[in-house]
Scaffold this motif. Structure first.
Motif, short mmCIF file in Angstrom:
data_model
loop_
_atom_site.label_atom_id
_atom_site.label_comp_id
_atom_site.label_asym_id
_atom_site.label_seq_id
_atom_site.Cartn_x
_atom_site.Cartn_y
_atom_site.Cartn_z
N TYR A 1 0.86 -1.17 0.00
CA TYR A 1 0.00 0.00 0.00
C TYR A 1 0.91 1.23 0.00
O TYR A 1 1.54 1.54 1.00
CB TYR A 1 -0.90 -0.01 1.24
CG TYR A 1 -1.81 -1.21 1.32
CD1 TYR A 1 -3.13 -1.14 0.89
CD2 TYR A 1 -1.34 -2.43 1.82
CE1 TYR A 1 -3.97 -2.25 0.97
CE2 TYR A 1 -2.17 -3.54 1.89
CZ TYR A 1 -3.48 -3.44 1.46
OH TYR A 1 -4.30 -4.53 1.53
N GLU B 1 -2.24 6.51 1.28
CA GLU B 1 -3.63 6.40 1.73
C GLU B 1 -4.61 6.12 0.59
O GLU B 1 -5.76 5.72 0.83
CB GLU B 1 -4.05 7.69 2.45
CG GLU B 1 -4.16 8.93 1.57
CD GLU B 1 -2.82 9.60 1.25
OE1 GLU B 1 -2.85 10.62 0.53
OE2 GLU B 1 -1.77 9.11 1.72
N SER C 1 -5.86 0.56 -1.38
CA SER C 1 -6.89 -0.05 -0.55
C SER C 1 -7.05 -1.52 -0.91
O SER C 1 -6.44 -2.03 -1.85
CB SER C 1 -8.23 0.68 -0.74
OG SER C 1 -8.65 0.58 -2.11
N ARG D 1 -2.64 0.98 9.21
CA ARG D 1 -3.90 1.16 8.49
C ARG D 1 -5.00 0.47 9.28
O ARG D 1 -4.74 -0.45 10.07
CB ARG D 1 -3.81 0.57 7.08
CG ARG D 1 -2.88 1.30 6.14
CD ARG D 1 -3.36 2.69 5.76
NE ARG D 1 -4.57 2.68 4.96
CZ ARG D 1 -4.57 2.67 3.62
NH1 ARG D 1 -3.42 2.67 2.96
NH2 ARG D 1 -5.71 2.66 2.95
N ILE E 1 -9.64 -3.00 3.58
CA ILE E 1 -8.97 -1.78 4.03
C ILE E 1 -9.43 -0.65 3.11
O ILE E 1 -9.22 -0.72 1.89
CB ILE E 1 -7.45 -1.92 4.00
CG1 ILE E 1 -7.01 -2.93 5.08
CG2 ILE E 1 -6.76 -0.58 4.20
CD1 ILE E 1 -5.53 -3.17 5.13
N ASN E 2 -10.06 0.36 3.68
CA ASN E 2 -10.57 1.48 2.89
C ASN E 2 -9.48 2.48 2.54
O ASN E 2 -8.46 2.57 3.22
CB ASN E 2 -11.67 2.21 3.66
CG ASN E 2 -12.96 1.41 3.76
OD1 ASN E 2 -13.23 0.55 2.93
ND2 ASN E 2 -13.75 1.70 4.78
N LYS E 3 -9.74 3.24 1.47
CA LYS E 3 -8.92 4.42 1.23
C LYS E 3 -9.14 5.40 2.38
O LYS E 3 -10.17 5.36 3.05
CB LYS E 3 -9.33 5.08 -0.10
CG LYS E 3 -9.17 4.19 -1.32
CD LYS E 3 -9.61 4.92 -2.57
CE LYS E 3 -9.66 3.97 -3.77
NZ LYS E 3 -8.36 3.38 -4.08
N GLU E 4 -8.15 6.27 2.61
CA GLU E 4 -8.27 7.22 3.71
C GLU E 4 -8.07 8.65 3.20
O GLU E 4 -7.42 8.87 2.18
CB GLU E 4 -7.26 6.89 4.81
CG GLU E 4 -7.49 5.50 5.41
CD GLU E 4 -6.70 5.28 6.68
OE1 GLU E 4 -6.23 6.27 7.28
OE2 GLU E 4 -6.56 4.11 7.08
#
Length: 201
Positions: free
Chosen positions: A113, A116, A119, A145, A182-185
């Motif tokens: 990754y 951010e 994902s 994350r 895992i989401n984008k941030e």
């Protein structure tokens, strides 16, 4: 929505109470290398690839880089991944993971990754070649994350902050009842490398 508090004992694999499956966490995998050194070596020694996968009949570029290593090929999202051999560092990490979990593994998926914006979509590791109750051991290096689990049939969500050098074990019927991702941030995040060890039957 539940956010699990992680444990003070960094060297113990500790069960996280969860319905429909087994979940356990260790804050720091016992390696004779620093997490920072492991991250740098994995970043520099891995042949990272930008893979395309098939979702609902369409090809999409994965929002991260990945690599598949071990002794068995693996098929998911309409694509077959031929393994590269384990590197000495991967074997070292695998041995530590097997000692901590009591499970045996013959393959590992590495995901890089970069920031951010990278994902992982929600999914379950429930491919037939993993067996009916697979053990999946996840080791993370680099920036933390938020790892999210969502129950398939009831409105339950669990969030875990996976930090530098930690180990997470998913086992039992968890893949049957939960999805994870895992989401984008929105806030800036540094790079992270995650390894998920599996036993391909």
């Amino acid at each position: 929505m539940a956010r699990m508090d992680l444990f003070d004992d960094a060297t113990a694999l500790t069960a996280i109470p969860i319905e429909d499956g087994r979940l356990a966490f260790q804050q720091r995998l016992d390696l004779d290398l620093s997490p920072q050194d492991v991250f740098c070596r994995l970043r520099d020694e891995t042949d990272w690839r930008a893979e395309q996968i098939q979702v609902w009949g369409k090809l999409h570029l994965q929002p991260r880089l990945s690599a598949w290593h071990g002794t068995a090929r693996y098929r998911y999202s309409g694509k077959t991944f031929e393994p590269q051999p384990f590197t000495p560092l991967q074997l070292h990490i695998k041995q530590a993971v097997e000692l901590a979990t009591g499970c045996r593994f013959n393959s590992v998926l590495l995901n890089y990754y970069r920031d951010e914006r990278d994902s992982m979509g929600f999914h379950a590791d429930d491919e037939p070649e993993l067996g009916p109750e697979p053990a999946i051991a996840s080791v993370s290096f680099g920036a933390p994350r938020t790892f999210i689990l969502k129950h398939r049939t009831v409105p339950k969500t669990v969030k875990l902050a996976l930090g530098d050098g930690c180990l997470l074990l998913m086992a039992g019927t968890l893949q049957r009842h939960w999805t994870h991702g895992i989401n984008k941030e929105r806030t800036a995040r540094g790079p992270r490398i995650n390894l998920t060890f599996r036993l391909i039957l």
